[in-house]
Design an enzyme around this catalytic site. Structure first.
Site, mmCIF file in Angstrom:
data_model
loop_
_atom_site.group_PDB
_atom_site.id
_atom_site.type_symbol
_atom_site.label_atom_id
_atom_site.label_comp_id
_atom_site.label_asym_id
_atom_site.label_seq_id
_atom_site.Cartn_x
_atom_site.Cartn_y
_atom_site.Cartn_z
ATOM 1 N N ASP A 253 -23.715 -14.346 -2.095
ATOM 2 C CA ASP A 253 -23.945 -13.015 -1.535
ATOM 3 C C ASP A 253 -23.336 -11.929 -2.424
ATOM 4 O O ASP A 253 -22.219 -12.083 -2.922
ATOM 5 C CB ASP A 253 -23.289 -12.966 -0.148
ATOM 6 C CG ASP A 253 -23.585 -11.669 0.574
ATOM 7 O OD1 ASP A 253 -24.759 -11.430 0.887
ATOM 8 O OD2 ASP A 253 -22.652 -10.875 0.802
ATOM 9 N N GLU B 110 -27.497 -13.560 -5.591
ATOM 10 C CA GLU B 110 -28.099 -12.338 -5.047
ATOM 11 C C GLU B 110 -27.596 -11.181 -5.909
ATOM 12 O O GLU B 110 -26.493 -10.684 -5.737
ATOM 13 C CB GLU B 110 -27.687 -12.101 -3.589
ATOM 14 C CG GLU B 110 -28.496 -10.944 -2.982
ATOM 15 C CD GLU B 110 -27.745 -10.067 -1.975
ATOM 16 O OE1 GLU B 110 -28.405 -9.250 -1.314
ATOM 17 O OE2 GLU B 110 -26.514 -10.162 -1.861
#
Ligand code: GLC
Ligand code: CA
Length: 571
Positions: free
Chosen positions: A227, A281
């Protein structure tokens, strides 16, 4: 019984397909290079115990559905205990499962049962920040200013006699990126105040995250989705946010020391007999910067957000595809093809608007959309994505053609993007609405007994979009995904990992992949006749008298090598 085949040339049976070539039994070590990864937003996927919240028992009961869909891996959004300030991206404990979702034991079983069905598991790790209820942050608050406990985070005194934040950085969810605590210190949070940023210069932070990786890898997890992977490292000088900057010189984005972190993660991942996979990401505007993270000793793949944001226009799409393939070639990393996730507008809604691009700054909630047009385009985009070399992501509900839900009442909205923008930003709840499985009325079988109210309400008019309704409908989105993914597995392009653009009429593009496979996309109003001697494998919409109508993709098999190959072969 109705056929399960959408617009497929039925004359070309599965037996003949088999002779085109089956996906070579990919070496286990490289399964991820062309994998189809299905993103499970657990809270909204399926509710096993009837409390209106999706959970692991629900996922487990729906594994046959996922297996039938033909996906290679599941990526689970954070399933850890969380006070839900950002729907799970505020993690209080990285080594267990939120009680609303189930237990660690259930997760272990789920990983194993899915693997038996040939489906690998990818978990989300959140290294940029923790929850304000994580023990480290509680300890930091208790220990007070200048304590070793605070040095794992970014605690500072503020300006103007400590009356203003230490600098002007803005939270990605709106407002200042600093919050003051009772003893006067301010702490940094690039997202919500309940998500304090970790200090990645601290050795504990490094060690802890490597242990968390091992914790999940040891339980059979095949990889991690990382993330906010470009944000971990901050300039300790905490300099002002510039309007333009030289590569690597932004104070908290894409800084060079990040590569050291991921090199060390790669060593952890490579320490397993089947090396684990690292997926970043990374929202970075330049592909050249992005692919630096994909060098052979760093991450394996990254989401292609350029493609996800690209407007539905032939020149822009072609440029985007070329740029992605060209950028990835030197590092020998596969490109990924992504049209949606839990943060962005659902494709059928976005593609149905006049402006079909996506950006966070210009979320167009409430802008009119033509869902018929959007659905045609989303179908065409899906089939295009399936034909391109690399791996592909499918966000739950995308395969059903669910639209963005734009009329969620304010008191039901949860997303901090909405809350912290004072409602200016519609937030992301609209793409997180629970999956409709069966029946004619909400909650459409989301919960087993059919009567628990889901954590977000589904629109009343989703009866035609349930898995049940779409399963029997040859023209449904679900049938298109099932059939397309099944064909993709047979690799009608053989082992060709490159495409070559062919000459193609205005407002269309066509590429060949391998000896016989051709993919044509028509974006324009005029139907395009099929090339001579081509057999249709599958089309995203009904052909009109042998011609490909507007907003439609077709896969073709040429009898004989495609003749009009233009330009060089590309990886
Ligand atoms: C990522 C996630 C998003 C989350 C944010 C903060 O962008 O995809 O959902 O809000 O990170 O963790
Ligand atoms: Ca539940």
């Amino acid at each position: 019984m109705q056929s399960d085949v959408a617009y497929v040339n039925v004359a070309l049976g599965m037996a003949e397909l088999a002779t085109i070539g089956t996906k070579a039994d990919a070496a286990p070590a490289s399964w991820w290079r062309d994998a189809v990864v299905y993103q499970v937003y657990v809270r909204s996927f399926a509710d096993g115990n009837g409390d209106g919240i999706g959970d692991l028992a629900g996922v487990r009961s729906r594994l046959p559905y996922l297996s039938d869909l033909g996906v290679d891996a599941l990526w689970f959004n954070p399933w850890y205990p969380s006070p839900l300030a950002d729907n799970g991206y505020d993690v209080a404990d990285y080594r267990s499962i939120d009680p609303a979702f189930g237990t660690l034991e259930e997760a272990e079983e789920l990983i194993a049962v899915a693997r038996d069905l040939g489906i690998r598991t990818i978990v989300d790790v959140v290294p940029n920040h923790v929850s304000n209820e994580h023990p480290w942050f509680r300890d930091a608050l208790a220990a007070g200013p200048n304590s070793p406990e605070r040095s794992r985070f970014w605690f500072r005194r503020g300006g103007d006699d400590n009356g203003t934040p230490p600098n002007g950085w803005q939270s990605i969810f709106g407002g200042s990126a600093w919050t003051q605590v009772g003893d006067g210190d301010w702490y940094l949070h690039l997202f919500a105040p309940q998500q304090p940023d970790l200090n990645w210069m601290h050795p504990d932070v490094w060690a802890e995250h490597e242990e968390v990786l091992r914790f999940w890898f040891d339980r059979g997890v095949a990889g991690v989705r990382i993330d906010s992977a470009a944000l971990l490292v901050k300039d300790p000088g905490l300099g002002a946010e510039p309007t333009s900057w030289a590569p690597g010189e932004h104070p908290y984005m894409d800084r060079d020391q990040l590569h050291d972190i991921y090199r060390s993660w790669r060593m952890v991942a490579d320490g397993y007999p089947e090396p684990r996979v690292l997926i970043g990401e990374l929202w970075l505007p330049e592909p050249e910067r992005l692919i630096r993270y994909l060098r052979t000793d760093e991450l394996h793949t990254a989401f292609n957000f350029d493609y996800l944001s690209c407007p539905w226009e032939p020149a822009r799409m072609r440029t985007c595809i070329d740029a992605a393939l060209d950028a990835h070639a030197p590092v020998d990393a596969p490109t990924t093809w992504v049209i949606s996730n839990h943060d962005v507008t659902r494709p059928v809604t976005r593609y149905g608007r006049d402006d079909t691009s996506f950006s966070f700054e210009a979320k167009r909630a409430g802008t009119p959309t033509d869902l018929g047009r959007g659905t045609r385009r989303a179908r065409a985009a899906a089939l295009l994505s399936m034909a391109l070399p690399g791996s592909m992501y499918v966000y739950q509900g995308e395969e059903l053609g669910l639209p963005e839900v734009e009329d969620i009442p304010d008191d039901r909205r949860r997303d901090p993007m909405w809350l912290r923008s004072g409602g200016r930003d519609p937030g992301r709840d609209g793409c997180r609405v629970p999956i409709p499985w069966t029946g004619a009325r909400p909650p459409f079988g989301f919960s087993p007994n059919g009567d628990a109210r889901p954590w977000l309400d589904q629109p009343d008019d989703w009866a035609a979009l349930t898995v049940e309704a779409e399963s029997g409908d040859p023209s449904s989105m679900l049938t298109l995904y099932r059939t397309g993914l099944r064909l993709r597995r047979t690799a009608p392009w053989g082992d060709a990992a490159s495409i070559a653009w062919l000459e193609s009429p205005e407002e269309t593009f066509t590429f060949a992949r391998g000896e016989r496979f051709v993919c044509l996309v028509n974006f324009g109003p005029d139907p395009v006749p099929l090339p001579r001697g081509a057999e249709v494998l599958i089309a995203s919409g009904e052909l009109e008298g042998g011609a490909v109508p507007r907003d439609t993709t077709v896969w073709l098999l040429q009898n004989g090598k495609p003749e009009d190959v233009q330009g060089k072969e590309r990886r």
